[in-house]
Design an enzyme around this catalytic site. Structure first.
Site, PDB file in Angstrom:
ATOM      1  N   ASN A 104       4.406 -42.868 -26.150  1.00  8.10           N
ATOM      2  CA  ASN A 104       3.978 -44.218 -26.231  1.00  8.10           C
ATOM      3  C   ASN A 104       3.964 -44.737 -25.008  1.00  8.10           C
ATOM      4  OD1 ASN A 104       3.699 -46.899 -27.079  1.00  8.10           O
ATOM      5  ND2 ASN A 104       5.816 -47.248 -27.782  1.00  8.10           N
ATOM      6  N   TRP A 105       2.600 -45.071 -24.753  1.00  7.46           N
ATOM      7  CA  TRP A 105       2.281 -45.544 -23.307  1.00  7.46           C
ATOM      8  C   TRP A 105       2.373 -47.074 -23.486  1.00  7.46           C
ATOM      9  CZ3 TRP A 105      -2.839 -42.196 -22.123  1.00  7.46           C
ATOM     10  CH2 TRP A 105      -2.492 -40.933 -21.920  1.00  7.46           C
ATOM     11  N   LYS A 106       2.384 -47.779 -24.615  1.00 10.88           N
ATOM     12  CA  LYS A 106       2.470 -49.130 -24.695  1.00 10.88           C
ATOM     13  C   LYS A 106       1.314 -49.981 -23.786  1.00 10.88           C
ATOM     14  CE  LYS A 106       7.555 -48.780 -25.262  1.00 10.88           C
ATOM     15  NZ  LYS A 106       8.802 -49.314 -25.059  1.00 10.88           N
ATOM     16  N   HIS A 138       7.412 -50.571 -34.501  1.00 11.55           N
ATOM     17  CA  HIS A 138       8.193 -50.416 -33.114  1.00 11.55           C
ATOM     18  C   HIS A 138       8.868 -51.900 -33.090  1.00 11.55           C
ATOM     19  CE1 HIS A 138       8.978 -50.116 -29.000  1.00 11.55           C
ATOM     20  NE2 HIS A 138       8.817 -48.731 -29.141  1.00 11.55           N
ATOM     21  N   GLU A 147       9.201 -53.616 -30.335  1.00 10.70           N
ATOM     22  CA  GLU A 147       8.540 -54.817 -29.622  1.00 10.70           C
ATOM     23  C   GLU A 147       7.542 -55.634 -30.637  1.00 10.70           C
ATOM     24  OE1 GLU A 147       7.140 -52.135 -26.600  1.00 10.70           O
ATOM     25  OE2 GLU A 147       9.238 -51.760 -25.864  1.00 10.70           O
ATOM     26  N   GLU A 155      15.133 -45.808 -33.003  1.00  6.28           N
ATOM     27  CA  GLU A 155      15.209 -46.463 -31.606  1.00  6.28           C
ATOM     28  C   GLU A 155      16.128 -47.429 -31.732  1.00  6.28           C
ATOM     29  OE1 GLU A 155      11.360 -45.165 -29.608  1.00  6.28           O
ATOM     30  OE2 GLU A 155      10.894 -47.161 -30.778  1.00  6.28           O
ATOM     31  N   GLY A 209      13.835 -49.122 -23.047  1.00  2.00           N
ATOM     32  CA  GLY A 209      13.428 -49.358 -21.614  1.00  2.00           C
ATOM     33  C   GLY A 209      14.548 -50.230 -20.751  1.00  2.00           C
ATOM     34  N   SER A 265      15.004 -44.786 -23.827  1.00  4.29           N
ATOM     35  CA  SER A 265      15.417 -44.338 -22.410  1.00  4.29           C
ATOM     36  C   SER A 265      15.805 -42.663 -22.689  1.00  4.29           C
ATOM     37  CB  SER A 265      16.284 -44.951 -22.188  1.00  4.29           C
ATOM     38  OG  SER A 265      16.153 -46.446 -21.711  1.00  4.29           O
ATOM     39  N   GLY A 290       8.935 -43.634 -24.121  1.00  4.92           N
ATOM     40  CA  GLY A 290       7.970 -44.818 -23.404  1.00  4.92           C
ATOM     41  C   GLY A 290       7.991 -44.436 -22.135  1.00  4.92           C
ATOM     42  N   GLY A 291       8.673 -45.148 -21.428  1.00  5.21           N
ATOM     43  CA  GLY A 291       8.593 -44.902 -19.685  1.00  5.21           C
ATOM     44  C   GLY A 291       8.359 -43.716 -19.235  1.00  5.21           C
TER      45      GLY A 291
END
Ligand code: PGA
Length: 260
Positions: A11-13, A97, A99, A169, A175, A215, A236-237
């Site tokens: 997930n590149w957000k 998600h 977010e 999640e 993150g 993470s 993610g990251g």
């Protein structure tokens, strides 16, 4: 049984403009082929979907989107329909998600509508859920997960459930560098699989792919993926660099071989 595991989605957000996204997709493609087992999904922001699709089409790499609206078309400024995502080359779409729940006030009811709309197309929803730190500290994790499952999956049938990928999640792990321990994650994954078994039958529960997210890094992927009910990861990251994303995939492949 679950097919094409491990399942690793990046997930590149809200990162990567079109040239940057194309470059990252190209690097992932060059370094991952030939892909003989498992599933790798790239989830760039909307403007980069079709450009990334052009890089990965005719390869085993898959494309996903980060959000979707439930209506087919109309005066809904800023929204994107399931059919539009399909036309851009997507096979998957993230729904709910944390977010989106937190910053855009998405409710469990919205998420249920989105899942249903997506199931009218060929897209597969990646349905996200997870508890906050306060919920975990209050010992209410499994209760909240149960409520999110009940509301998010309301009035769906077993054949719908088989097309849904569930991503657990924990919000406190996203993150933050604070990963759930393999035992903490496995407990919730087993609870989710049990919920599916009780409501939709054992064979559906065996079929459903359940991902962990929060993470995930190359150095913790193996120990998480080794757990019985963890079928892959929503990253993610660490998905923003080809090397770390593919290292996670390699670690997951190793763990999966060990579990077989
Ligand atoms: P993270 O994000 O890997 O950066 O924690 C995971 C996610 O939000 O899907």
């Amino acid at each position: 049984m679950r097919k094409s595991l491990p399942f690793i989605a990046g997930n590149w957000k809200m990162h990567k403009n079109i040239p940057e996204a194309v470059k990252l997709a190209q690097e992932i493609k060059d370094k991952s082929l030939p892909l003989t087992s498992g599933t790798l999904v790239l989830i760039p922001p909307f403007p980069a979907l079709y450009p990334v699709y052009q890089v990965i089409q005719e390869t085993p790499l898959k494309l996903g989107a980060q959000n979707v609206f439930w209506e087919k078309e109309g005066a809904y400024t800023g929204e994107v329909s399931p059919a539009m995502l399909e036309a851009a080359g997507c096979q998957y779409v993230i729904i709910g998600h944390s977010e989106r729940r937190q910053y855009f006030k998405e409710t469990d009811e919205d998420i249920n509508k989105k899942i249903k709309a997506v199931l009218q197309t060929q897209l597969n929803p990646i349905f996200c859920l997870g508890e906050s730190l306060e919920t975990r500290q209050a010992g209410q994790t499994l209760e909240i997960i149960r409520q999110q499952l009940e509301k998010g999956l309301r009035s769906l049938q077993s054949e719908d459930i088989r097309r849904i990928i569930i991503a657990y999640e924990p919000i406190w792990a996203i993150g933050t560098g604070m990963t759930a321990t393999p035992a903490q994650a496995q407990e919730v994954h087993a609870f989710i699989r049990d919920f599916i078994a009780q409501n939709y039958g054992n064979s559906t529960a065996e079929y459903v792919i359940i991902l962990y997210g929060g993470s995930v890094k190359p150095n913790n992927a193996f120990s998480l993926m080794r757990e019985k009910d963890i079928d892959g990861a929503l990253v993610g990251g660490a998905s923003l660099k080809a090397d770390s994303f593919l290292e996670i995939f390699q670690e997951a492949l190793k763990a999966y071989e060990e579990k077989k």
